[in-house]
Motif scaffolding. Structure first.
Motif, PDB file in Angstrom:
ATOM      1  N   MET A   1     -20.920  -8.682   9.533  1.00  0.00           N
ATOM      2  CA  MET A   1     -20.557  -7.279   9.569  1.00  0.00           C
ATOM      3  C   MET A   1     -19.135  -7.131  10.141  1.00  0.00           C
ATOM      4  O   MET A   1     -18.772  -7.774  11.118  1.00  0.00           O
ATOM      5  N   ILE A   2     -18.366  -6.275   9.537  1.00  0.00           N
ATOM      6  CA  ILE A   2     -16.988  -6.013   9.962  1.00  0.00           C
ATOM      7  C   ILE A   2     -16.989  -4.778  10.869  1.00  0.00           C
ATOM      8  O   ILE A   2     -17.524  -3.736  10.511  1.00  0.00           O
ATOM      9  N   GLU A   3     -16.351  -4.913  12.010  1.00  0.00           N
ATOM     10  CA  GLU A   3     -16.296  -3.804  12.959  1.00  0.00           C
ATOM     11  C   GLU A   3     -15.192  -2.823  12.571  1.00  0.00           C
ATOM     12  O   GLU A   3     -14.077  -3.212  12.250  1.00  0.00           O
ATOM     13  N   ASP A   4     -15.546  -1.517  12.599  1.00  0.00           N
ATOM     14  CA  ASP A   4     -14.589  -0.430  12.396  1.00  0.00           C
ATOM     15  C   ASP A   4     -13.996  -0.070  13.750  1.00  0.00           C
ATOM     16  O   ASP A   4     -14.738   0.266  14.675  1.00  0.00           O
ATOM     17  N   LEU A   5     -12.690  -0.104  13.875  1.00  0.00           N
ATOM     18  CA  LEU A   5     -12.056   0.262  15.139  1.00  0.00           C
ATOM     19  C   LEU A   5     -11.142   1.466  14.931  1.00  0.00           C
ATOM     20  O   LEU A   5     -10.457   1.563  13.909  1.00  0.00           O
ATOM     21  N   ALA A   6     -11.131   2.359  15.905  1.00  0.00           N
ATOM     22  CA  ALA A   6     -10.246   3.516  15.844  1.00  0.00           C
ATOM     23  C   ALA A   6      -8.791   3.038  15.858  1.00  0.00           C
ATOM     24  O   ALA A   6      -8.474   2.027  16.488  1.00  0.00           O
ATOM     25  N   PRO A   7      -7.908   3.755  15.182  1.00  0.00           N
ATOM     26  CA  PRO A   7      -6.501   3.356  15.154  1.00  0.00           C
ATOM     27  C   PRO A   7      -5.906   3.131  16.546  1.00  0.00           C
ATOM     28  O   PRO A   7      -5.128   2.192  16.743  1.00  0.00           O
ATOM     29  N   ARG A   8      -6.255   3.949  17.509  1.00  0.00           N
ATOM     30  CA  ARG A   8      -5.705   3.795  18.863  1.00  0.00           C
ATOM     31  C   ARG A   8      -6.148   2.457  19.468  1.00  0.00           C
ATOM     32  O   ARG A   8      -5.359   1.788  20.135  1.00  0.00           O
ATOM     33  N   GLN A   9      -7.390   2.027  19.217  1.00  0.00           N
ATOM     34  CA  GLN A   9      -7.866   0.721  19.702  1.00  0.00           C
ATOM     35  C   GLN A   9      -7.055  -0.406  19.058  1.00  0.00           C
ATOM     36  O   GLN A   9      -6.722  -1.390  19.720  1.00  0.00           O
ATOM     37  N   VAL A  10      -6.759  -0.250  17.788  1.00  0.00           N
ATOM     38  CA  VAL A  10      -5.977  -1.259  17.074  1.00  0.00           C
ATOM     39  C   VAL A  10      -4.566  -1.319  17.656  1.00  0.00           C
ATOM     40  O   VAL A  10      -4.038  -2.406  17.905  1.00  0.00           O
ATOM     41  N   TRP A  11      -3.962  -0.171  17.909  1.00  0.00           N
ATOM     42  CA  TRP A  11      -2.630  -0.124  18.505  1.00  0.00           C
ATOM     43  C   TRP A  11      -2.624  -0.864  19.844  1.00  0.00           C
ATOM     44  O   TRP A  11      -1.738  -1.666  20.128  1.00  0.00           O
ATOM     45  N   GLU A  12      -3.636  -0.596  20.671  1.00  0.00           N
ATOM     46  CA  GLU A  12      -3.722  -1.253  21.978  1.00  0.00           C
ATOM     47  C   GLU A  12      -3.869  -2.766  21.830  1.00  0.00           C
ATOM     48  O   GLU A  12      -3.259  -3.533  22.575  1.00  0.00           O
ATOM     49  N   ALA A  13      -4.648  -3.207  20.841  1.00  0.00           N
ATOM     50  CA  ALA A  13      -4.811  -4.646  20.598  1.00  0.00           C
ATOM     51  C   ALA A  13      -3.491  -5.262  20.139  1.00  0.00           C
ATOM     52  O   ALA A  13      -3.118  -6.358  20.570  1.00  0.00           O
ATOM     53  N   LEU A  14      -2.766  -4.556  19.272  1.00  0.00           N
ATOM     54  CA  LEU A  14      -1.474  -5.051  18.801  1.00  0.00           C
ATOM     55  C   LEU A  14      -0.468  -5.147  19.949  1.00  0.00           C
ATOM     56  O   LEU A  14       0.353  -6.066  19.980  1.00  0.00           O
ATOM     57  N   MET A  15      -0.550  -4.218  20.889  1.00  0.00           N
ATOM     58  CA  MET A  15       0.357  -4.219  22.041  1.00  0.00           C
ATOM     59  C   MET A  15       0.034  -5.348  23.018  1.00  0.00           C
ATOM     60  O   MET A  15       0.931  -5.946  23.595  1.00  0.00           O
ATOM     61  N   SER A  16      -1.260  -5.635  23.192  1.00  0.00           N
ATOM     62  CA  SER A  16      -1.659  -6.556  24.261  1.00  0.00           C
ATOM     63  C   SER A  16      -1.979  -7.980  23.812  1.00  0.00           C
ATOM     64  O   SER A  16      -1.952  -8.891  24.626  1.00  0.00           O
ATOM     65  N   ASN A  17      -2.276  -8.179  22.546  1.00  0.00           N
ATOM     66  CA  ASN A  17      -2.711  -9.489  22.072  1.00  0.00           C
ATOM     67  C   ASN A  17      -1.637 -10.113  21.184  1.00  0.00           C
ATOM     68  O   ASN A  17      -1.389  -9.640  20.075  1.00  0.00           O
ATOM     69  N   PRO A  18      -0.995 -11.196  21.643  1.00  0.00           N
ATOM     70  CA  PRO A  18       0.082 -11.810  20.849  1.00  0.00           C
ATOM     71  C   PRO A  18      -0.372 -12.325  19.482  1.00  0.00           C
ATOM     72  O   PRO A  18       0.442 -12.415  18.570  1.00  0.00           O
ATOM     73  N   ASP A  19      -1.658 -12.654  19.316  1.00  0.00           N
ATOM     74  CA  ASP A  19      -2.105 -13.173  18.012  1.00  0.00           C
ATOM     75  C   ASP A  19      -2.739 -12.095  17.132  1.00  0.00           C
ATOM     76  O   ASP A  19      -3.340 -12.391  16.114  1.00  0.00           O
ATOM     77  N   ALA A  20      -2.560 -10.831  17.498  1.00  0.00           N
ATOM     78  CA  ALA A  20      -3.082  -9.723  16.689  1.00  0.00           C
ATOM     79  C   ALA A  20      -2.065  -9.348  15.618  1.00  0.00           C
ATOM     80  O   ALA A  20      -0.863  -9.294  15.877  1.00  0.00           O
ATOM     81  N   ALA A  21      -2.559  -9.086  14.412  1.00  0.00           N
ATOM     82  CA  ALA A  21      -1.696  -8.688  13.299  1.00  0.00           C
ATOM     83  C   ALA A  21      -2.335  -7.516  12.561  1.00  0.00           C
ATOM     84  O   ALA A  21      -3.561  -7.424  12.454  1.00  0.00           O
ATOM     85  N   LEU A  22      -1.487  -6.632  12.056  1.00  0.00           N
ATOM     86  CA  LEU A  22      -1.945  -5.517  11.234  1.00  0.00           C
ATOM     87  C   LEU A  22      -1.595  -5.836   9.789  1.00  0.00           C
ATOM     88  O   LEU A  22      -0.420  -6.036   9.451  1.00  0.00           O
ATOM     89  N   CYS A  23      -2.607  -5.904   8.933  1.00  0.00           N
ATOM     90  CA  CYS A  23      -2.413  -6.199   7.517  1.00  0.00           C
ATOM     91  C   CYS A  23      -2.662  -4.924   6.719  1.00  0.00           C
ATOM     92  O   CYS A  23      -3.786  -4.446   6.652  1.00  0.00           O
ATOM     93  N   ASP A  24      -1.602  -4.384   6.137  1.00  0.00           N
ATOM     94  CA  ASP A  24      -1.685  -3.159   5.340  1.00  0.00           C
ATOM     95  C   ASP A  24      -1.945  -3.568   3.895  1.00  0.00           C
ATOM     96  O   ASP A  24      -1.120  -4.229   3.271  1.00  0.00           O
ATOM     97  N   VAL A  25      -3.114  -3.174   3.368  1.00  0.00           N
ATOM     98  CA  VAL A  25      -3.528  -3.622   2.039  1.00  0.00           C
ATOM     99  C   VAL A  25      -3.371  -2.540   0.974  1.00  0.00           C
ATOM    100  O   VAL A  25      -3.894  -2.671  -0.129  1.00  0.00           O
ATOM    101  N   ARG A  26      -2.618  -1.492   1.287  1.00  0.00           N
ATOM    102  CA  ARG A  26      -2.361  -0.456   0.289  1.00  0.00           C
ATOM    103  C   ARG A  26      -1.409  -1.006  -0.777  1.00  0.00           C
ATOM    104  O   ARG A  26      -0.998  -2.154  -0.720  1.00  0.00           O
TER     105      ARG A  26
END
Length: 136
Positions: A1-26
């Motif tokens: 199962m894939i977890e749905d995260l609120a955009p603000r949670q994703v932003w915080e992960a991108l700010m704090s986790n060096p191995d976090a990446a945002l992949c835009d699939v549009r």
């Protein structure tokens, strides 16, 4: 199962986790005309890999190859985003099936659902949460 995260949670992960990446699939058209998440503050850039190819909207048969070419690590944390969260969920599922261990879906995507007037970007998603973005 894939977890749905609120955009603000994703932003915080991108700010704090060096191995976090945002992949835009549009699609490339959406990146150009609707805008992109602006990750300047995180010191990162969004990874742009179409899930469906514009204008035919056929699934990108080279999607997994493009993830590998973007040097996304199988152990890294990858947050997938699209317009409203559907394509990104499918992309996250494909990545998970291909062995990427930490994949997430950005709930409501970049523009979110339509409001009462049929407009996006006001109710939910990256833009509505006031996260940084820029016009392509």
């Amino acid at each position: 199962m894939i977890e749905d995260l609120a955009p603000r949670q994703v932003w915080e992960a991108l700010m704090s986790n060096p191995d976090a990446a945002l992949c835009d699939v549009r699609t490339n058209a959406e990146w150009s005309f609707v805008g992109l998440p602006d990750l300047t503050e995180t010191g990162k850039q969004p990874v742009l890999v179409q899930w469906q190819v514009y204008p035919s909207m056929q699934q990108n048969t080279k999607f997994l190859e493009a993830l590998a070419a973007a040097k996304l690590e199988h152990d890294g944390h990858i947050y997938f985003i699209c317009r409203s969260g559907a394509r990104s969920m499918a992309a996250a599922q494909a990545a998970k099936a291909a062995g990427y261990k930490h994949v997430y879906n950005v709930k409501d995507g970049f523009e979110g659902p339509q409001d009462a007037r049929g407009h996006r970007g006001n109710v939910g998603g990256w833009k509505a949460e006031g996260l940084p973005w820029k016009q392509g």
